[in-house]
Design a protein around this motif. Structure first.
Motif, PDB file in Angstrom:
ATOM      1  N   TRP A 191       0.863  -1.169   0.000  1.00  0.00           N
ATOM      2  CA  TRP A 191       0.000   0.000   0.000  1.00  0.00           C
ATOM      3  C   TRP A 191       0.902   1.222   0.000  1.00  0.00           C
ATOM      4  CZ3 TRP A 191      -5.094   0.645  -0.703  1.00  0.00           C
ATOM      5  CH2 TRP A 191      -5.913  -0.473  -0.608  1.00  0.00           C
ATOM      6  N   PHE A 192       0.617   2.200  -0.869  1.00  0.00           N
ATOM      7  CA  PHE A 192       1.412   3.420  -0.939  1.00  0.00           C
ATOM      8  C   PHE A 192       0.852   4.512  -0.025  1.00  0.00           C
ATOM      9  CE2 PHE A 192       1.827   1.615  -5.330  1.00  0.00           C
ATOM     10  CZ  PHE A 192       3.101   1.103  -5.144  1.00  0.00           C
ATOM     11  N   LYS A 193      -0.378   4.332   0.455  1.00  0.00           N
ATOM     12  CA  LYS A 193      -1.043   5.302   1.317  1.00  0.00           C
ATOM     13  C   LYS A 193      -1.609   4.582   2.529  1.00  0.00           C
ATOM     14  CE  LYS A 193      -0.911   9.033  -1.354  1.00  0.00           C
ATOM     15  NZ  LYS A 193      -0.452  10.350  -0.940  1.00  0.00           N
TER      16      LYS A 193
ATOM     17  N   ALA B 219      -4.503  12.059   2.098  1.00  0.00           N
ATOM     18  CA  ALA B 219      -5.153  12.658   0.929  1.00  0.00           C
ATOM     19  C   ALA B 219      -4.647  11.939  -0.321  1.00  0.00           C
ATOM     20  CB  ALA B 219      -4.824  14.141   0.850  1.00  0.00           C
ATOM     21  N   VAL B 220      -5.535  11.729  -1.282  1.00  0.00           N
ATOM     22  CA  VAL B 220      -5.153  11.087  -2.540  1.00  0.00           C
ATOM     23  C   VAL B 220      -5.690  11.898  -3.717  1.00  0.00           C
ATOM     24  CG1 VAL B 220      -5.047   8.756  -1.578  1.00  0.00           C
ATOM     25  CG2 VAL B 220      -7.171   9.549  -2.555  1.00  0.00           C
ATOM     26  N   GLN B 221      -4.944  11.868  -4.799  1.00  0.00           N
ATOM     27  CA  GLN B 221      -5.358  12.512  -6.041  1.00  0.00           C
ATOM     28  C   GLN B 221      -5.889  11.425  -6.972  1.00  0.00           C
ATOM     29  OE1 GLN B 221      -5.299  15.875  -6.447  1.00  0.00           O
ATOM     30  NE2 GLN B 221      -4.640  15.838  -4.316  1.00  0.00           N
ATOM     31  N   GLN B 222      -6.837  11.781  -7.827  1.00  0.00           N
ATOM     32  CA  GLN B 222      -7.350  10.814  -8.792  1.00  0.00           C
ATOM     33  C   GLN B 222      -6.199  10.308  -9.646  1.00  0.00           C
ATOM     34  OE1 GLN B 222     -10.850  11.990 -10.842  1.00  0.00           O
ATOM     35  NE2 GLN B 222     -10.714  10.338 -12.313  1.00  0.00           N
ATOM     36  N   ASP B 223      -6.181   9.026  -9.926  1.00  0.00           N
ATOM     37  CA  ASP B 223      -5.189   8.318 -10.742  1.00  0.00           C
ATOM     38  C   ASP B 223      -3.834   8.146 -10.054  1.00  0.00           C
ATOM     39  OD1 ASP B 223      -7.041   7.977 -12.835  1.00  0.00           O
ATOM     40  OD2 ASP B 223      -6.558   9.957 -13.617  1.00  0.00           O
TER      41      ASP B 223
ATOM     42  N   GLY C 141      -9.691  12.495  -2.970  1.00  0.00           N
ATOM     43  CA  GLY C 141     -10.322  12.605  -1.667  1.00  0.00           C
ATOM     44  C   GLY C 141      -9.372  12.166  -0.577  1.00  0.00           C
ATOM     45  N   THR C 142      -9.905  11.456   0.403  1.00  0.00           N
ATOM     46  CA  THR C 142      -9.124  10.951   1.528  1.00  0.00           C
ATOM     47  C   THR C 142      -9.297   9.439   1.582  1.00  0.00           C
ATOM     48  OG1 THR C 142      -9.494  12.987   2.755  1.00  0.00           O
ATOM     49  CG2 THR C 142      -8.804  11.078   4.030  1.00  0.00           C
ATOM     50  N   LEU C 143      -8.177   8.718   1.716  1.00  0.00           N
ATOM     51  CA  LEU C 143      -8.267   7.263   1.854  1.00  0.00           C
ATOM     52  C   LEU C 143      -8.968   6.982   3.182  1.00  0.00           C
ATOM     53  CD1 LEU C 143      -7.676   4.480   0.702  1.00  0.00           C
ATOM     54  CD2 LEU C 143      -5.435   4.573   1.817  1.00  0.00           C
ATOM     55  N   GLU C 144     -10.203   6.502   3.070  1.00  0.00           N
ATOM     56  CA  GLU C 144     -11.048   6.295   4.242  1.00  0.00           C
ATOM     57  C   GLU C 144     -10.728   4.983   4.942  1.00  0.00           C
ATOM     58  OE1 GLU C 144     -15.616   5.263   4.310  1.00  0.00           O
ATOM     59  OE2 GLU C 144     -15.325   7.397   3.916  1.00  0.00           O
ATOM     60  N   SER C 145     -10.569   3.923   4.145  1.00  0.00           N
ATOM     61  CA  SER C 145     -10.322   2.618   4.756  1.00  0.00           C
ATOM     62  C   SER C 145      -9.557   1.715   3.805  1.00  0.00           C
ATOM     63  CB  SER C 145     -11.641   1.943   5.135  1.00  0.00           C
ATOM     64  OG  SER C 145     -12.398   1.647   3.975  1.00  0.00           O
TER      65      SER C 145
ATOM     66  N   SER D 195     -13.049   8.675   0.638  1.00  0.00           N
ATOM     67  CA  SER D 195     -14.141   9.607   0.921  1.00  0.00           C
ATOM     68  C   SER D 195     -13.880  10.895   0.157  1.00  0.00           C
ATOM     69  CB  SER D 195     -14.258   9.880   2.418  1.00  0.00           C
ATOM     70  OG  SER D 195     -13.067  10.452   2.906  1.00  0.00           O
ATOM     71  N   GLU D 196     -14.952  11.586  -0.188  1.00  0.00           N
ATOM     72  CA  GLU D 196     -14.836  12.834  -0.941  1.00  0.00           C
ATOM     73  C   GLU D 196     -14.203  13.904  -0.074  1.00  0.00           C
ATOM     74  OE1 GLU D 196     -18.663  13.914  -2.423  1.00  0.00           O
ATOM     75  OE2 GLU D 196     -18.819  12.138  -3.656  1.00  0.00           O
ATOM     76  N   GLY D 197     -13.510  14.830  -0.711  1.00  0.00           N
ATOM     77  CA  GLY D 197     -12.937  15.974  -0.004  1.00  0.00           C
ATOM     78  C   GLY D 197     -11.642  15.624   0.675  1.00  0.00           C
ATOM     79  N   ALA D 198     -11.169  16.529   1.507  1.00  0.00           N
ATOM     80  CA  ALA D 198      -9.876  16.372   2.163  1.00  0.00           C
ATOM     81  C   ALA D 198     -10.034  15.936   3.616  1.00  0.00           C
ATOM     82  CB  ALA D 198      -9.104  17.676   2.082  1.00  0.00           C
ATOM     83  N   GLY D 199     -11.030  15.184   3.933  1.00  0.00           N
ATOM     84  CA  GLY D 199     -11.186  14.670   5.285  1.00  0.00           C
ATOM     85  C   GLY D 199     -12.409  15.218   5.973  1.00  0.00           C
ATOM     86  N   ALA D 200     -12.324  16.423   6.486  1.00  0.00           N
ATOM     87  CA  ALA D 200     -13.437  16.997   7.227  1.00  0.00           C
ATOM     88  C   ALA D 200     -14.492  17.550   6.287  1.00  0.00           C
ATOM     89  CB  ALA D 200     -12.932  18.113   8.142  1.00  0.00           C
ATOM     90  N   ALA D 201     -15.730  17.466   6.683  1.00  0.00           N
ATOM     91  CA  ALA D 201     -16.816  18.041   5.882  1.00  0.00           C
ATOM     92  C   ALA D 201     -16.723  19.551   5.959  1.00  0.00           C
ATOM     93  CB  ALA D 201     -18.166  17.562   6.413  1.00  0.00           C
ATOM     94  N   PRO D 202     -17.015  20.254   4.856  1.00  0.00           N
ATOM     95  CA  PRO D 202     -16.937  21.707   4.901  1.00  0.00           C
ATOM     96  C   PRO D 202     -17.997  22.281   5.833  1.00  0.00           C
ATOM     97  CG  PRO D 202     -17.880  20.968   2.822  1.00  0.00           C
ATOM     98  CD  PRO D 202     -17.441  19.743   3.576  1.00  0.00           C
ATOM     99  N   ALA D 203     -17.673  23.391   6.459  1.00  0.00           N
ATOM    100  CA  ALA D 203     -18.626  24.043   7.367  1.00  0.00           C
ATOM    101  C   ALA D 203     -19.782  24.603   6.559  1.00  0.00           C
ATOM    102  CB  ALA D 203     -17.921  25.159   8.123  1.00  0.00           C
TER     103      ALA D 203
END
Length: 167
Positions: free
Chosen positions: A22-24, A29-33, A54-58, A77-85
């Motif tokens: 596993w690289f992550k 945080a991960v970028q597409q591709d 997004g963020t590697l969730e599991s 998961s979408e985004g960079a971890g935390a849900a936007p306010a």
């Protein structure tokens, strides 16, 4: 909503692979591709790219485990971890409605192993305008070592094919 990371088709006669590395790790945080995990078979070593940013969730399977083609490897998961306010609403301005927008997703030629640098485009399973689901086969790529099906990284509508059969 989470995006699943699954074992891609690895060639006609290959039905399973071993998780090499596993690289992550979860929370990264991960970028597409971006390569996430390396799989090894008796024929090839393949890097599995992130199907979305997004963020590697599991991570569902650990290094050394053997998995079948199509098996769930993990989730992003979408985004960079935390849900936007939530934006604060002004009493004198109505809330603006977000504009509908379709995101275009490039389908990139997957890695086919260390010594493979090119592949011939085989038969397309879809045409422009077709609706596809995640992991539907789009096209088959053929190398001197193996044939590999390229799955749809997301569900949606095919809007453009840039490599014709035989290229």
């Amino acid at each position: 909503m989470a995006t699943e990371i699954r074992v891609p088709t690895l060639g006609e006669s290959v039905s399973e692979a071993t998780i090499a590395q596993w690289f992550k790790k979860p929370g990264d945080a991960v970028q597409q591709d971006e390569p996430l995990v390396e799989l090894e078979t008796d024929k090839v070593t393949v890097e599995v790219p992130a199907p979305a940013a997004g963020t590697l969730e599991s991570i569902v399977v650990k290094e050394g485990d053997t998995v079948e083609v199509g098996a769930l490897l993990g989730q992003i998961s979408e985004g960079a971890g935390a849900a936007p306010a939530a934006p604060e609403k002004s009493a004198d301005k109505p809330a603006a409605k977000p504009a509908a927008k379709a995101d275009l997703v490039d389908v990139i030629t997957p890695s086919a192993g260390e010594s493979v640098t090119e592949a011939e485009v085989g038969e397309w399973s879809v045409k422009v305008g077709d609706t596809v689901k995640v992991d539907d086969t789009l096209v088959e790529l053929e190398t001197d070592k193996a044939a590999q099906e390229v799955p749809a990284p997301v569900g949606g509508t095919v809007v453009k094919i840039t490599a014709e059969t035989g290229a």
